[in-house]
Design an enzyme around this catalytic site. Structure first.
Site, short mmCIF file in Angstrom:
data_model
loop_
_atom_site.label_atom_id
_atom_site.label_comp_id
_atom_site.label_asym_id
_atom_site.label_seq_id
_atom_site.Cartn_x
_atom_site.Cartn_y
_atom_site.Cartn_z
N LYS A 1 0.86 -1.21 0.15
CA LYS A 1 0.00 0.03 0.08
C LYS A 1 0.99 1.36 -0.12
O LYS A 1 2.07 1.15 0.33
CB LYS A 1 -0.81 0.18 1.41
CG LYS A 1 -0.37 0.16 2.90
CD LYS A 1 0.20 1.25 3.19
CE LYS A 1 0.82 1.42 4.54
NZ LYS A 1 1.77 2.66 4.58
N ASP B 1 -1.73 -1.92 10.02
CA ASP B 1 -2.13 -1.68 8.51
C ASP B 1 -2.80 -3.14 8.10
O ASP B 1 -2.96 -3.25 6.94
CB ASP B 1 -1.05 -1.28 7.92
CG ASP B 1 -0.30 0.05 8.07
OD1 ASP B 1 -1.00 0.81 8.55
OD2 ASP B 1 0.93 0.22 8.01
#
Length: 246
Positions: free
Chosen positions: A11, A157
């Protein structure tokens, strides 16, 4: 079924707004996560090896014992799903040959393409992949929401790595709201020769703010960025990208 392989993307943070330190020691965040087409691949299998094996990009810098997030994910899922210990043999470190206390589960093979300690959540991706793979391997039947709750306990995350796409993260990043992003974006990723510890980066941010007498305000979502993402125009999105840890 004896093995399951899962690919999970890296990401980037299109926005990262960092607020004050919370009582639990984490910072209050608002961030816009965006998955990119750079993947790690994780295979979990029920074999007699019972090892963590890491190959590929930066493999030498990835722990293969208790500190490995995929190992922690396997242990967390086993606890959440009530997998009997006899089905969850302890993982043995490839490097030391000793059992990893926090790593019950299966043989875990991690093939890395996501650079390590580069802010791309490679470790979190591996943890998410291990959750999905073991959920299938053990047939525990946990829903996406239940997996997300397990993921939130592993790292900030990890929950996003389960979801992918584009999403707004709040809290310490684990509270997610899917976001609409149209169009196609091509990202150039440039890496330094060294790596950065996430904890050190946040501590440095705090020191800089203290030295400048800056009081951290509650973080806010950049609504102009969200509108630009909906437009699908890279020329609109580019100038609105922002990361307060930069």
């Amino acid at each position: 079924m004896t093995a399951v392989t899962v690919r999970v993307p890296a990401k980037v943070n299109l926005q990262l707004a960092v607020g004050p330190v919370r009582p639990d020691g984490f910072h209050e965040l608002v961030t816009v996560f965006h998955a990119i087409s750079l993947y790690d691949e994780v295979t979990v299998s029920e074999t007699g090896q019972r090892r963590v094996t890491v190959t590929g990009e930066g493999a030498a810098n990835v722990p293969d014992g208790d500190d490995n997030l995929a190992v922690q994910a396997v242990a967390a899922l086993a606890r959440a799903a009530g997998v009997p210990p006899r089905q969850v043999p302890r993982v043995v470190s490839e490097q030391s040959g000793t059992p990893a206390a926090a790593g019950p589960g299966v043989a875990i093979e991690i093939r890395k393409r996501i650079p390590v300690a580069a802010g791309l959540a490679g470790g979190s991706a591996d943890a998410a992949a291990a959750l999905v793979a073991c959920n299938e391997l053990w047939r525990t039947g946990l829903s996406q929401q239940e997996l997300a709750e397990v993921a939130a306990g592993i790292g900030s995350d990890v929950a996003f790595a389960l979801v992918g796409g584009t999403a707004v993260g709040q809290g310490r990043g684990e509270r997610l709201t899917p976001a609409l992003a149209t169009g196609q974006y091509h990202w150039v990723l440039a890496f330094a020769t060294g790596s950065l510890s996430t904890a050190d980066v946040y501590r440095t941010c705090d020191r800089i703010r203290d030295a400048r007498d800056i009081i951290a305000a509650p973080p806010r979502l950049n609504t102009e960025l969200m509108s630009a993402l909906r437009s699908g125009d890279p020329a609109e999105v580019g100038p609105l990208l922002g990361n307060e840890l930069q």
